[in-house]
Design a protein around this motif. Structure first.
Motif, mmCIF file in Angstrom:
data_model
loop_
_atom_site.group_PDB
_atom_site.id
_atom_site.type_symbol
_atom_site.label_atom_id
_atom_site.label_comp_id
_atom_site.label_asym_id
_atom_site.label_seq_id
_atom_site.Cartn_x
_atom_site.Cartn_y
_atom_site.Cartn_z
ATOM 1 N N PHE A 1 1.057 -1.170 -0.191
ATOM 2 C CA PHE A 1 -0.080 0.062 0.074
ATOM 3 C C PHE A 1 0.731 1.460 0.049
ATOM 4 C CE2 PHE A 1 -2.933 2.833 2.052
ATOM 5 C CZ PHE A 1 -3.946 3.106 1.225
ATOM 6 N N ARG A 2 1.982 1.063 0.657
ATOM 7 C CA ARG A 2 2.948 2.514 0.623
ATOM 8 C C ARG A 2 3.458 2.553 -0.595
ATOM 9 N NH1 ARG A 2 6.822 5.570 3.664
ATOM 10 N NH2 ARG A 2 5.884 5.051 5.570
ATOM 11 N N ALA A 3 3.878 1.256 -1.222
ATOM 12 C CA ALA A 3 4.394 1.575 -2.657
ATOM 13 C C ALA A 3 3.347 2.321 -3.792
ATOM 14 C CB ALA A 3 4.752 0.099 -3.373
ATOM 15 N N TYR A 4 2.064 1.899 -3.401
ATOM 16 C CA TYR A 4 1.004 2.557 -4.444
ATOM 17 C C TYR A 4 1.055 3.820 -4.026
ATOM 18 C CZ TYR A 4 -3.760 4.232 -4.828
ATOM 19 O OH TYR A 4 -4.780 5.190 -5.166
ATOM 20 N N LEU A 5 1.059 4.317 -2.562
ATOM 21 C CA LEU A 5 0.838 5.739 -2.198
ATOM 22 C C LEU A 5 1.921 6.656 -2.964
ATOM 23 C CD1 LEU A 5 -0.218 5.442 1.412
ATOM 24 C CD2 LEU A 5 -1.825 5.893 -0.507
ATOM 25 N N ILE A 6 3.192 5.958 -2.850
ATOM 26 C CA ILE A 6 4.085 6.851 -3.426
ATOM 27 C C ILE A 6 4.426 6.930 -4.885
ATOM 28 C CG2 ILE A 6 6.790 6.937 -3.415
ATOM 29 C CD1 ILE A 6 6.651 6.056 -0.512
ATOM 30 N N ALA A 7 3.875 5.789 -5.575
ATOM 31 C CA ALA A 7 4.098 5.497 -7.057
ATOM 32 C C ALA A 7 2.799 6.188 -7.859
ATOM 33 C CB ALA A 7 4.428 3.987 -7.331
ATOM 34 N N THR A 8 1.919 6.040 -7.167
ATOM 35 C CA THR A 8 0.492 6.118 -7.840
ATOM 36 C C THR A 8 -0.571 6.972 -7.615
ATOM 37 O OG1 THR A 8 0.984 3.684 -8.499
ATOM 38 C CG2 THR A 8 -1.029 4.773 -9.215
ATOM 39 N N MET A 9 -0.324 7.458 -6.508
ATOM 40 C CA MET A 9 -1.146 8.426 -5.583
ATOM 41 C C MET A 9 -1.958 9.398 -6.641
ATOM 42 S SD MET A 9 -3.190 9.472 -3.161
ATOM 43 C CE MET A 9 -2.527 7.996 -2.204
ATOM 44 N N PRO A 10 -3.145 9.399 -6.781
ATOM 45 C CA PRO A 10 -4.040 10.394 -7.519
ATOM 46 C C PRO A 10 -3.884 11.852 -7.280
ATOM 47 C CG PRO A 10 -5.476 8.396 -6.855
ATOM 48 C CD PRO A 10 -4.179 8.443 -6.115
ATOM 49 N N LYS A 11 -3.791 12.537 -8.354
ATOM 50 C CA LYS A 11 -3.414 14.110 -8.144
ATOM 51 C C LYS A 11 -4.812 14.655 -7.426
ATOM 52 C CE LYS A 11 -0.766 14.707 -12.334
ATOM 53 N NZ LYS A 11 -0.828 15.269 -13.627
ATOM 54 N N GLY A 12 -5.648 14.298 -7.679
ATOM 55 C CA GLY A 12 -7.043 14.848 -7.121
ATOM 56 C C GLY A 12 -8.043 13.497 -7.015
ATOM 57 N N ASN A 13 -9.161 13.916 -7.109
ATOM 58 C CA ASN A 13 -10.021 13.041 -6.975
ATOM 59 C C ASN A 13 -10.584 12.105 -8.349
ATOM 60 O OD1 ASN A 13 -11.232 13.020 -4.189
ATOM 61 N ND2 ASN A 13 -12.229 14.788 -4.840
ATOM 62 N N GLU A 14 -9.666 11.227 -8.513
ATOM 63 C CA GLU A 14 -9.786 10.529 -9.726
ATOM 64 C C GLU A 14 -10.570 9.389 -10.045
ATOM 65 O OE1 GLU A 14 -7.641 11.788 -12.413
ATOM 66 O OE2 GLU A 14 -6.629 13.241 -11.267
ATOM 67 N N TRP A 15 -11.472 9.576 -10.881
ATOM 68 C CA TRP A 15 -12.417 8.470 -11.339
ATOM 69 C C TRP A 15 -11.982 7.760 -12.395
ATOM 70 C CZ3 TRP A 15 -17.253 8.017 -9.057
ATOM 71 C CH2 TRP A 15 -17.629 8.674 -8.172
ATOM 72 N N ASP A 16 -11.859 6.415 -12.380
ATOM 73 C CA ASP A 16 -11.318 5.745 -13.406
ATOM 74 C C ASP A 16 -12.823 5.113 -14.569
ATOM 75 O OD1 ASP A 16 -12.846 3.404 -12.192
ATOM 76 O OD2 ASP A 16 -10.809 2.577 -11.557
#
Length: 173
Positions: free
Chosen positions: A68-83
């Protein structure tokens, strides 16, 4: 134009997103996190810093699981990102404990250690949400669905959640 019609630009973005997802799934060398990043495209994310994640941990007295830390650091959305599946992936500033996010629920969340379970995304304007257990107990790292009535575990860890979500989002709903 009515709500069911797309502009050429919208149609092109939807097609590009679908193509990126197909490419990500076709490449067995990619990790679940790399598949998600590829699917979203480079401009959707900015990532948090290690210090940002440390502040989240300090705020809730937790230690987030490594994946989860890796996700937060590598991929955290810039804002409220809807996929393209209707999931709103929350930016770091919006992450909350289940206790804080669901404070208004009659009877609470029903989760043990809900102050250490971190909500990270919701589906279709909070039909339900996903959260990860950051406690040090036996449920550490497991991803659950917060529904208001039951809170089923849908993945053994965050990488498992990402892998299943990118392949078939309904498998973690």
């Amino acid at each position: 134009m009515n709500a069911t019609q797309l502009s050429p630009e919208q149609a092109a973005e939807i097609a590009a997103c679908a193509a990126r997802r197909t490419e990500a799934l076709a490449n067995p060398a990619l990790s679940p996190l790399q598949r998600l990043v590829h699917w979203w495209g480079d401009d959707a994310t900015s990532g948090a810093t290690g210090a940002d994640v440390d502040a989240l941990e300090a705020r809730y007295g937790i230690r987030v699981p490594g994946d989860f830390r890796a996700y937060l650091i590598a991929t955290m959305p810039k804002g409220n990102e809807w996929d393209s599946e209707g999931t709103n992936w929350w930016p770091l500033a919006d992450l909350k404990s289940a206790r804080d996010e669901c404070a208004g629920w009659e009877g609470g969340t029903g989760l043990q250690d809900d102050d250490k379970v971190i909500v990270f995304a919701d589906y279709l304007i909070w039909c339900f949400a996903w959260a990860i257990d950051c406690s040090e107990g036996i449920n550490r790292g497991k991803v659950i669905v917060l529904t208001g009535t039951t809170n089923p575990r849908v993945a053994e860890n965050f990488d498992d959640f990402l892998d299943r979500y990118v392949r078939d989002p309904s498998s973690v709903m």
